[in-house]
Design a protein around this motif. Structure first.
Motif, PDB file in Angstrom:
ATOM      1  N   GLY A  16       0.803  -1.212   0.000  1.00 17.94           N
ATOM      2  CA  GLY A  16       0.000   0.000   0.000  1.00 17.94           C
ATOM      3  C   GLY A  16       0.839   1.267   0.000  1.00 17.94           C
ATOM      4  N   SER A  17       0.150   2.395   0.106  1.00 18.89           N
ATOM      5  CA  SER A  17       0.802   3.701   0.067  1.00 18.89           C
ATOM      6  C   SER A  17       0.332   4.580   1.221  1.00 18.89           C
ATOM      7  CB  SER A  17       0.473   4.418  -1.253  1.00 18.89           C
ATOM      8  OG  SER A  17       0.944   3.697  -2.369  1.00 18.89           O
ATOM      9  N   LEU A  18       1.197   5.470   1.607  1.00 18.23           N
ATOM     10  CA  LEU A  18       0.869   6.511   2.578  1.00 18.23           C
ATOM     11  C   LEU A  18       1.566   7.787   2.157  1.00 18.23           C
ATOM     12  CD1 LEU A  18       1.206   4.882   6.131  1.00 18.23           C
ATOM     13  CD2 LEU A  18      -0.892   5.743   5.090  1.00 18.23           C
ATOM     14  N   ARG A  19       0.990   8.893   2.560  1.00 20.67           N
ATOM     15  CA  ARG A  19       1.617  10.196   2.307  1.00 20.67           C
ATOM     16  C   ARG A  19       1.742  10.926   3.637  1.00 20.67           C
ATOM     17  NH1 ARG A  19       2.566  13.376  -2.130  1.00 20.67           N
ATOM     18  NH2 ARG A  19       2.635  15.633  -1.779  1.00 20.67           N
ATOM     19  N   LEU A  20       2.967  11.269   3.987  1.00 17.26           N
ATOM     20  CA  LEU A  20       3.237  12.036   5.192  1.00 17.26           C
ATOM     21  C   LEU A  20       3.414  13.501   4.828  1.00 17.26           C
ATOM     22  CD1 LEU A  20       5.881   9.740   6.955  1.00 17.26           C
ATOM     23  CD2 LEU A  20       3.381   9.622   7.056  1.00 17.26           C
ATOM     24  N   SER A  21       2.948  14.351   5.710  1.00 18.78           N
ATOM     25  CA  SER A  21       3.123  15.792   5.522  1.00 18.78           C
ATOM     26  C   SER A  21       3.675  16.402   6.792  1.00 18.78           C
ATOM     27  CB  SER A  21       1.796  16.445   5.152  1.00 18.78           C
ATOM     28  OG  SER A  21       1.324  15.973   3.908  1.00 18.78           O
ATOM     29  N   CYS A  22       4.371  17.502   6.618  1.00 12.09           N
ATOM     30  CA  CYS A  22       4.956  18.207   7.756  1.00 12.09           C
ATOM     31  C   CYS A  22       4.895  19.703   7.468  1.00 12.09           C
ATOM     32  CB  CYS A  22       6.399  17.769   7.967  1.00 12.09           C
ATOM     33  SG  CYS A  22       7.326  18.716   9.196  1.00 12.09           S
ATOM     34  N   ALA A  23       4.415  20.449   8.444  1.00  9.29           N
ATOM     35  CA  ALA A  23       4.319  21.898   8.296  1.00  9.29           C
ATOM     36  C   ALA A  23       5.164  22.573   9.361  1.00  9.29           C
ATOM     37  CB  ALA A  23       2.872  22.342   8.412  1.00  9.29           C
ATOM     38  N   ALA A  24       5.976  23.511   8.931  1.00  5.17           N
ATOM     39  CA  ALA A  24       6.796  24.302   9.843  1.00  5.17           C
ATOM     40  C   ALA A  24       6.110  25.635  10.092  1.00  5.17           C
ATOM     41  CB  ALA A  24       8.183  24.528   9.247  1.00  5.17           C
ATOM     42  N   SER A  25       6.113  26.041  11.363  1.00  4.02           N
ATOM     43  CA  SER A  25       5.505  27.319  11.703  1.00  4.02           C
ATOM     44  C   SER A  25       6.286  27.977  12.826  1.00  4.02           C
ATOM     45  CB  SER A  25       4.045  27.120  12.132  1.00  4.02           C
ATOM     46  OG  SER A  25       3.979  26.329  13.308  1.00  4.02           O
ATOM     47  N   GLY A  26       6.037  29.243  13.014  1.00  2.00           N
ATOM     48  CA  GLY A  26       6.722  29.981  14.069  1.00  2.00           C
ATOM     49  C   GLY A  26       7.425  31.204  13.518  1.00  2.00           C
ATOM     50  N   MET A  27       8.469  31.629  14.224  1.00  2.00           N
ATOM     51  CA  MET A  27       9.177  32.854  13.858  1.00  2.00           C
ATOM     52  C   MET A  27      10.213  32.538  12.777  1.00  2.00           C
ATOM     53  SD  MET A  27       7.656  34.964  15.748  1.00  2.00           S
ATOM     54  CE  MET A  27       8.680  36.433  15.745  1.00  2.00           C
ATOM     55  N   ILE A  28       9.716  32.174  11.621  1.00  2.94           N
ATOM     56  CA  ILE A  28      10.564  31.689  10.532  1.00  2.94           C
ATOM     57  C   ILE A  28      10.926  32.808   9.574  1.00  2.94           C
ATOM     58  CG2 ILE A  28      10.666  30.146   8.538  1.00  2.94           C
ATOM     59  CD1 ILE A  28       8.751  28.282  10.081  1.00  2.94           C
ATOM     60  N   VAL A  29      12.207  32.922   9.295  1.00  2.93           N
ATOM     61  CA  VAL A  29      12.668  33.817   8.228  1.00  2.93           C
ATOM     62  C   VAL A  29      12.771  33.018   6.936  1.00  2.93           C
ATOM     63  CG1 VAL A  29      14.573  35.227   7.388  1.00  2.93           C
ATOM     64  CG2 VAL A  29      13.868  35.353   9.803  1.00  2.93           C
ATOM     65  N   SER A  30      13.392  31.856   7.032  1.00  2.54           N
ATOM     66  CA  SER A  30      13.479  30.974   5.866  1.00  2.54           C
ATOM     67  C   SER A  30      13.674  29.533   6.332  1.00  2.54           C
ATOM     68  CB  SER A  30      14.618  31.374   4.932  1.00  2.54           C
ATOM     69  OG  SER A  30      15.867  31.261   5.589  1.00  2.54           O
ATOM     70  N   LEU A  80       6.139  13.376   2.057  1.00  4.95           N
ATOM     71  CA  LEU A  80       6.818  12.143   1.681  1.00  4.95           C
ATOM     72  C   LEU A  80       5.766  11.168   1.178  1.00  4.95           C
ATOM     73  CD1 LEU A  80       9.598  10.646   1.699  1.00  4.95           C
ATOM     74  CD2 LEU A  80       8.837   9.613   3.857  1.00  4.95           C
ATOM     75  N   GLN A  81       5.808  10.880  -0.089  1.00  2.15           N
ATOM     76  CA  GLN A  81       4.919   9.887  -0.683  1.00  2.15           C
ATOM     77  C   GLN A  81       5.608   8.538  -0.620  1.00  2.15           C
ATOM     78  OE1 GLN A  81       1.717  10.212  -1.935  1.00  2.15           O
ATOM     79  NE2 GLN A  81       1.772   7.981  -2.125  1.00  2.15           N
ATOM     80  N   MET A  82       4.959   7.589   0.026  1.00  2.81           N
ATOM     81  CA  MET A  82       5.557   6.270   0.209  1.00  2.81           C
ATOM     82  C   MET A  82       4.696   5.234  -0.498  1.00  2.81           C
ATOM     83  SD  MET A  82       6.634   6.539   4.228  1.00  2.81           S
ATOM     84  CE  MET A  82       4.949   6.614   4.810  1.00  2.81           C
ATOM     85  N   ASN A  83       5.269   4.570  -1.466  1.00  5.81           N
ATOM     86  CA  ASN A  83       4.560   3.558  -2.245  1.00  5.81           C
ATOM     87  C   ASN A  83       5.185   2.185  -2.038  1.00  5.81           C
ATOM     88  OD1 ASN A  83       2.926   5.617  -3.382  1.00  5.81           O
ATOM     89  ND2 ASN A  83       4.405   5.942  -5.038  1.00  5.81           N
TER      90      ASN A  83
END
Length: 119
Positions: A16-30, A80-83
């Protein structure tokens, strides 16, 4: 302060497949390089895939062709797409990011998301 929040883990059957996601937040310049690591029980944390700020990617040799990393720099997210998942892919997956904030630059980690692949 910077937070990385992962989502998308779970239980899937082999093949099977899964898709992981990650979001960065906060006092980010880059957000510079981003990546995914994993840690299975009794094993060291290992690199799964990385992606630079210019979208150059690198993968663990054993995962090439099955996993695909991508990012949306405008949203500070990485996926991350995992197949063709295998039971040996079972691990906690961690998001990682090299982030520049106001006055500093550092490496940050998410809390981890469990991926379990049943045979």
């Amino acid at each position: 302060q910077v937070q990385l929040v992962e989502s998308g883990g779970g239980l899937v059957q082999a093949g099977g497949s899964l898709r992981l996601s990650c979001a960065a937040s906060g006092m980010i310049v880059s957000v510079n390089a981003m990546g995914w690591y994993r840690q299975a029980p009794g094993r060291q944390r290992e690199l799964v895939a990385g992606i630079s700020s210019r979208d150059t990617t690198n993968y663990a040799d054993s995962l090439k062709g099955r996993f695909t990393i991508s990012r949306d720099s405008a949203k500070n997210t990485v996926s991350l797409q995992m197949n063709s998942l295998k039971p040996e892919d079972t691990a906690v997956y961690y998001c990682n990011a090299d982030v520049t904030t106001r006055g500093s630059r550092g490496e940050y980690w998410g809390q981890g998301t469990q991926v379990t692949v049943s045979s």
